[in-house]
Design an enzyme around this catalytic site. Structure first.
Site, PDB file in Angstrom:
ATOM      1  N   LYS A  69      29.681   5.418 -26.679  1.00 15.04           N
ATOM      2  CA  LYS A  69      28.992   5.330 -27.969  1.00 15.04           C
ATOM      3  C   LYS A  69      27.944   4.213 -28.003  1.00 15.04           C
ATOM      4  O   LYS A  69      26.841   4.406 -28.530  1.00 15.04           O
ATOM      5  CB  LYS A  69      30.003   5.119 -29.099  1.00 15.04           C
ATOM      6  CG  LYS A  69      30.906   6.315 -29.369  1.00 15.04           C
ATOM      7  CD  LYS A  69      31.784   6.040 -30.583  1.00 15.04           C
ATOM      8  CE  LYS A  69      32.668   7.234 -30.911  1.00 15.04           C
ATOM      9  NZ  LYS A  69      33.463   7.000 -32.143  1.00 15.04           N
ATOM     10  N   ASP A 106      30.815   7.992 -38.222  1.00 17.86           N
ATOM     11  CA  ASP A 106      32.189   7.512 -38.392  1.00 17.86           C
ATOM     12  C   ASP A 106      32.422   6.926 -39.784  1.00 17.86           C
ATOM     13  O   ASP A 106      33.450   7.182 -40.416  1.00 17.86           O
ATOM     14  CB  ASP A 106      32.524   6.466 -37.323  1.00 17.86           C
ATOM     15  CG  ASP A 106      32.777   7.088 -35.955  1.00 17.86           C
ATOM     16  OD1 ASP A 106      33.198   8.255 -35.907  1.00 17.86           O
ATOM     17  OD2 ASP A 106      32.555   6.402 -34.941  1.00 17.86           O
TER      18      ASP A 106
END
Length: 280
Positions: A69, A106
């Site tokens: 990520k 997220d």
């Protein structure tokens, strides 16, 4: 179905653990979309090459999971504000001109999960207590800040890591030693476990909820098991609780919409299907 096959997927190293193929394929079938969603095991050495070949592979984009990520943020051509602030990308979309747009959903998934399961909850209700200072905690802190949490009390077993994160994000994040985590709950409106403590195979999260108001929302990013000891104890105290699976499901919605052109819904059927595919 249209004639064009719409393709997307998820990359990580390893990738076998990912539940993303199950949930995206459920949506593809539910919405009768002529599309595929595949897992790709990509190591760090091949990451940049993989991304630069997305369009050639006919992929409209990918989800990104551990450990890529942070690295992906440096590879994409442009990234949204949330991704830059969080310092990580979990969703990549190939633009019409072939450039790569990165986002981080997220925090979106975290907030949507809470609003979906506890419709009365608002981040502005009062102080939030967040346990953990890793990547998930970072996204959650940014989300809580943007949603109006008046103060966030951050605890991590390594205090210096929490201090570094608080200094980087700024705002009203207060850091204290891990041993004091139960002492600041008296006026808390939200308690978040953003650590792996309580996960299957990990040590239990030990925290005394005696001072926590029974109106405070308690949520756990862990979803194996679905009901952690933290959530069991909070329920026994009369607190509203939210498990971590919904965050995973909700964070997938923006990517699916971008790749396949349909706004998907998180339903009980989807949730039950994904639960049935989880390794027990």
């Amino acid at each position: 179905m249209s004639g064009t096959i719409l393709k997307a997927g998820v990359i990580g190293w390893p990738i076998d653990h990912s539940l993303s193929p199950h949930l995206h394929r459920f949506w593809l079938k539910s919405y009768n979309i002529n599309g595929t969603y595949e897992p790709f095991a990509v190591n760090l050495e091949n990451l940049k090459e993989f991304f630069h070949g997305l369009a050639d592979q006919g992929l409209r984009g990918v989800n990104v999971t551990i450990p890529h990520k942070e690295t992906t943020l440096a590879i994409v051509d442009h990234a949204d504000e949330q991704a830059r602030k969080i310092g990580a990308v979990n969703t990549v979309v190939v633009q019409e001109d072939g450039t790569l747009h990165g986002s981080n959903t997220d925090g979106f998934g975290f907030l949507e999960n809470l609003h979906d399961q506890q419709t009365q909850w608002q981040a502005s209700d009062g102080p939030a207590v967040v346990l953990g200072a890793g990547g998930a905690a970072r996204a959650i802190l940014v989300a809580l800040q943007s949603a109006g949490a008046p103060v966030i009390r951050l605890f991590n077993q390594t205090k210096s890591r929490a201090e570094d994160l608080a200094a980087e994000l700024g705002g009203t994040i207060q850091v204290d030693i891990w041993e004091n985590r139960a002492e600041v709950l008296a006026d808390a409106a939200t308690l978040v476990n953003a650590t792996s403590l309580g996960m299957q195979g990990q040590p239990v999260l030990e925290i005394d909820l005696g001072k926590l108001p029974n109106t405070a929302l308690v949520t756990d990013i862990v979803y194996t098991p679905l009901e952690t000891d933290l959530l069991k104890n909070a329920k026994a105290c009369g607190n509203p609780t939210v498990d971590g699976l919904g965050m995973l499901l909700q964070q997938a919605r923006p990517g699916f919409a971008a790749w396949y052109g349909v706004e998907p819904e998180v339903t009980d059927d989807l949730r039950n299907y994904v639960v049935s595919r989880m390794v027990s």
